[in-house]
Design a protein around this motif. Structure first.
Motif, PDB file in Angstrom:
ATOM      1  N   ASP A 153       0.840  -1.198   0.000  1.00 43.67           N
ATOM      2  CA  ASP A 153       0.000   0.000   0.000  1.00 43.67           C
ATOM      3  C   ASP A 153       0.879   1.254   0.000  1.00 43.67           C
ATOM      4  O   ASP A 153       0.960   1.988   0.988  1.00 43.67           O
ATOM      5  CB  ASP A 153      -0.934  -0.011   1.205  1.00 43.67           C
ATOM      6  CG  ASP A 153      -2.053   1.029   1.088  1.00 43.67           C
ATOM      7  OD1 ASP A 153      -1.974   1.877   0.162  1.00 43.67           O
ATOM      8  OD2 ASP A 153      -2.974   0.996   1.915  1.00 43.67           O
ATOM      9  N   TYR A 154       1.533   1.476  -1.139  1.00 45.31           N
ATOM     10  CA  TYR A 154       2.412   2.642  -1.251  1.00 45.31           C
ATOM     11  C   TYR A 154       1.616   3.942  -1.173  1.00 45.31           C
ATOM     12  O   TYR A 154       2.128   4.961  -0.696  1.00 45.31           O
ATOM     13  CB  TYR A 154       3.209   2.577  -2.547  1.00 45.31           C
ATOM     14  CG  TYR A 154       4.366   1.607  -2.483  1.00 45.31           C
ATOM     15  CD1 TYR A 154       5.610   2.013  -2.019  1.00 45.31           C
ATOM     16  CD2 TYR A 154       4.213   0.281  -2.876  1.00 45.31           C
ATOM     17  CE1 TYR A 154       6.676   1.133  -1.952  1.00 45.31           C
ATOM     18  CE2 TYR A 154       5.279  -0.615  -2.805  1.00 45.31           C
ATOM     19  CZ  TYR A 154       6.505  -0.184  -2.345  1.00 45.31           C
ATOM     20  OH  TYR A 154       7.556  -1.068  -2.263  1.00 45.31           O
ATOM     21  N   PRO A 198       9.459  13.689  -0.928  1.00 42.05           N
ATOM     22  CA  PRO A 198      10.270  12.537  -1.322  1.00 42.05           C
ATOM     23  C   PRO A 198      10.935  12.754  -2.675  1.00 42.05           C
ATOM     24  O   PRO A 198      10.380  13.418  -3.554  1.00 42.05           O
ATOM     25  CB  PRO A 198       9.249  11.388  -1.385  1.00 42.05           C
ATOM     26  CG  PRO A 198       8.072  11.855  -0.602  1.00 42.05           C
ATOM     27  CD  PRO A 198       8.038  13.333  -0.738  1.00 42.05           C
ATOM     28  N   VAL A 199      12.126  12.182  -2.830  1.00 42.09           N
ATOM     29  CA  VAL A 199      12.809  12.251  -4.121  1.00 42.09           C
ATOM     30  C   VAL A 199      11.977  11.563  -5.200  1.00 42.09           C
ATOM     31  O   VAL A 199      11.874  12.056  -6.325  1.00 42.09           O
ATOM     32  CB  VAL A 199      14.209  11.605  -4.022  1.00 42.09           C
ATOM     33  CG1 VAL A 199      14.867  11.527  -5.390  1.00 42.09           C
ATOM     34  CG2 VAL A 199      15.084  12.391  -3.052  1.00 42.09           C
ATOM     35  N   GLU A 257       6.555   6.883  -9.370  1.00 43.04           N
ATOM     36  CA  GLU A 257       7.924   6.402  -9.606  1.00 43.04           C
ATOM     37  C   GLU A 257       8.274   5.254  -8.673  1.00 43.04           C
ATOM     38  O   GLU A 257       8.847   4.253  -9.110  1.00 43.04           O
ATOM     39  CB  GLU A 257       8.916   7.551  -9.430  1.00 43.04           C
ATOM     40  CG  GLU A 257       8.896   8.553 -10.581  1.00 43.04           C
ATOM     41  CD  GLU A 257       9.737   9.783 -10.307  1.00 43.04           C
ATOM     42  OE1 GLU A 257      10.036  10.519 -11.255  1.00 43.04           O
ATOM     43  OE2 GLU A 257      10.091  10.021  -9.122  1.00 43.04           O
ATOM     44  N   ILE A 258       7.949   5.373  -7.389  1.00 41.05           N
ATOM     45  CA  ILE A 258       8.320   4.301  -6.461  1.00 41.05           C
ATOM     46  C   ILE A 258       7.508   3.041  -6.760  1.00 41.05           C
ATOM     47  O   ILE A 258       8.026   1.911  -6.647  1.00 41.05           O
ATOM     48  CB  ILE A 258       8.154   4.739  -4.992  1.00 41.05           C
ATOM     49  CG1 ILE A 258       8.910   3.776  -4.064  1.00 41.05           C
ATOM     50  CG2 ILE A 258       6.695   4.846  -4.590  1.00 41.05           C
ATOM     51  CD1 ILE A 258      10.400   3.820  -4.212  1.00 41.05           C
ATOM     52  N   ASP A 276      12.055  -7.896  -5.544  1.00 40.91           N
ATOM     53  CA  ASP A 276      12.897  -8.554  -4.537  1.00 40.91           C
ATOM     54  C   ASP A 276      13.856  -7.582  -3.855  1.00 40.91           C
ATOM     55  O   ASP A 276      14.572  -7.978  -2.933  1.00 40.91           O
ATOM     56  CB  ASP A 276      13.708  -9.686  -5.185  1.00 40.91           C
ATOM     57  CG  ASP A 276      12.824 -10.800  -5.721  1.00 40.91           C
ATOM     58  OD1 ASP A 276      11.759 -11.040  -5.124  1.00 40.91           O
ATOM     59  OD2 ASP A 276      13.188 -11.418  -6.742  1.00 40.91           O
ATOM     60  N   ASN A 277      13.877  -6.345  -4.324  1.00 37.26           N
ATOM     61  CA  ASN A 277      14.827  -5.369  -3.790  1.00 37.26           C
ATOM     62  C   ASN A 277      14.180  -4.180  -3.101  1.00 37.26           C
ATOM     63  O   ASN A 277      14.776  -3.596  -2.190  1.00 37.26           O
ATOM     64  CB  ASN A 277      15.727  -4.842  -4.918  1.00 37.26           C
ATOM     65  CG  ASN A 277      16.481  -5.934  -5.634  1.00 37.26           C
ATOM     66  OD1 ASN A 277      16.137  -6.296  -6.755  1.00 37.26           O
ATOM     67  ND2 ASN A 277      17.503  -6.473  -4.996  1.00 37.26           N
ATOM     68  N   ILE A 278      12.998  -3.796  -3.530  1.00 38.45           N
ATOM     69  CA  ILE A 278      12.330  -2.631  -2.950  1.00 38.45           C
ATOM     70  C   ILE A 278      11.125  -3.119  -2.163  1.00 38.45           C
ATOM     71  O   ILE A 278      10.198  -3.722  -2.712  1.00 38.45           O
ATOM     72  CB  ILE A 278      11.916  -1.633  -4.044  1.00 38.45           C
ATOM     73  CG1 ILE A 278      13.154  -1.126  -4.785  1.00 38.45           C
ATOM     74  CG2 ILE A 278      11.148  -0.465  -3.440  1.00 38.45           C
ATOM     75  CD1 ILE A 278      12.858  -0.179  -5.933  1.00 38.45           C
TER      76      ILE A 278
END
Length: 319
Positions: free
Chosen positions: A181-182, A201-202, A207-208, A217-219
């Motif tokens: 839930d970004y 936020p950058v 984008e995120i 698997d990384n974020i």
């Protein structure tokens, strides 16, 4: 040896080989994968280069962008620097790589390099060949940012206050869970950054979400949730490189700051990433104004969680 090397500009035709080299390198992370780097390609003029040997095999990669007569490795990333192979690289070869790079950039009208090496906690093997080349080429320190990291193999334990607050949150049945839930978290994060730091936020929400879909698997988004209504009281976006869990974004509501949500979150995450074999947990930097201002309260909080200082150094080199 230098005459056997040549530099070519990166182009999309090299994307697959670039990404394979990063994956198999000793100091590359997924941030240096083109699928990550190029999400904001429209904001930067790319001048990444590929160093090839006499057999046209990749010897090293340099992610970079340019502005006028200055190249930066890399302006859109926390770090850049030479991406190096596990084998067949030493300080002598790195000097040749550096000479090849310098000669190539001069043909483009670039006479200065801003260089952000991969911090030492990230490489899978020693990879300071570039630091020696910087010394040999009269590089100077431009900025130093102070990050805070926990060695997950030999951790310094949370202080008594942080442990007490984390245990209180557990007794009150707050839970730490991975979430997708970004949107909910970005609302919390944007409000906290705007109210406390007049910042944002950058990465945008879109984008995120895009990057998380490319690198599932990384974020990773982790949240602390209330026991009844499941509202998020704190959260953290983790960039997991396979060796380091880096806290990219951390925020809490006013309620979360008071109820022990952050100590609960970080004690859970530290145990989780230690349990799956990562080496470091990196809380990120605590500086403003290119390192000249230190947020004392923030760095003290990270130290209470067991973190200790790691320098993120940027160099300036005339070519």
């Amino acid at each position: 040896m230098q005459s056997e090397l040549r530099a070519i500009p990166y182009s999309s035709e090299w994307a697959t080989k670039w990404n394979e080299f990063v994956t198999n390198s000793k100091n590359g992370t997924f941030l240096l994968n083109r699928n990550y780097m190029d999400y904001h390609a429209d904001r930067f003029e790319d001048c990444s280069i590929i160093i090839l040997n006499s057999e046209d095999k990749i010897t090293a990669l340099l992610p970079a962008c340019r502005c006028g007569d200055t190249a930066t490795s890399h302006g859109g990333l926390t770090y850049g620097g030479w991406i190096l192979p596990v084998k067949h690289m030493d300080a002598s070869l790195m000097l040749c790589v550096w000479e090849t790079m310098s000669a190539y950039y001069k043909t483009l009208g670039i006479n200065k390099l801003i260089y952000k090496p991969v911090p030492w906690i990230y490489p899978a093997a020693p990879s300071d060949d570039d630091l020696y080349a910087i010394f040999r080429n009269s590089g100077t320190i431009k900025t130093v940012l102070v990050s805070t990291a926990i060695d997950l193999v030999s951790p310094v334990h949370f202080n008594n206050s942080s442990r007490t607050r984390a245990n209180k949150a557990r007794r009150n049945q707050y839970t730490v869970e991975r979430s997708n839930d970004y949107a909910q978290y970005w609302h919390l994060l944007q409000h906290r950054l705007a109210s406390r730091h007049n910042a944002k936020p950058v990465h945008t929400l879109d984008e995120i979400k895009l990057l998380a879909s490319r690198f599932p698997d990384n974020i990773e988004l982790w949240g602390v949730f209330e026991p009844e209504n499941k509202n998020m009281t704190a959260g953290c976006v983790i960039f997991n490189t396979g060796r380091v869990a880096h806290a990219q974004y951390t925020a809490a509501t006013d309620h979360g700051l008071g109820n022990g949500s952050l100590p609960l979150l970080f004690s859970t995450l530290v145990a989780h990433y230690a349990g799956i074999g990562l080496r470091y947990f990196d809380f990120g930097t605590s500086n403003e104004q290119e390192g000249t201002k230190l947020n004392n309260g923030l760095i003290e909080q990270k130290q209470q969680f067991g973190g200790r200082s790691v320098a993120y150094t940027t160099f300036e080199i005339k070519l």
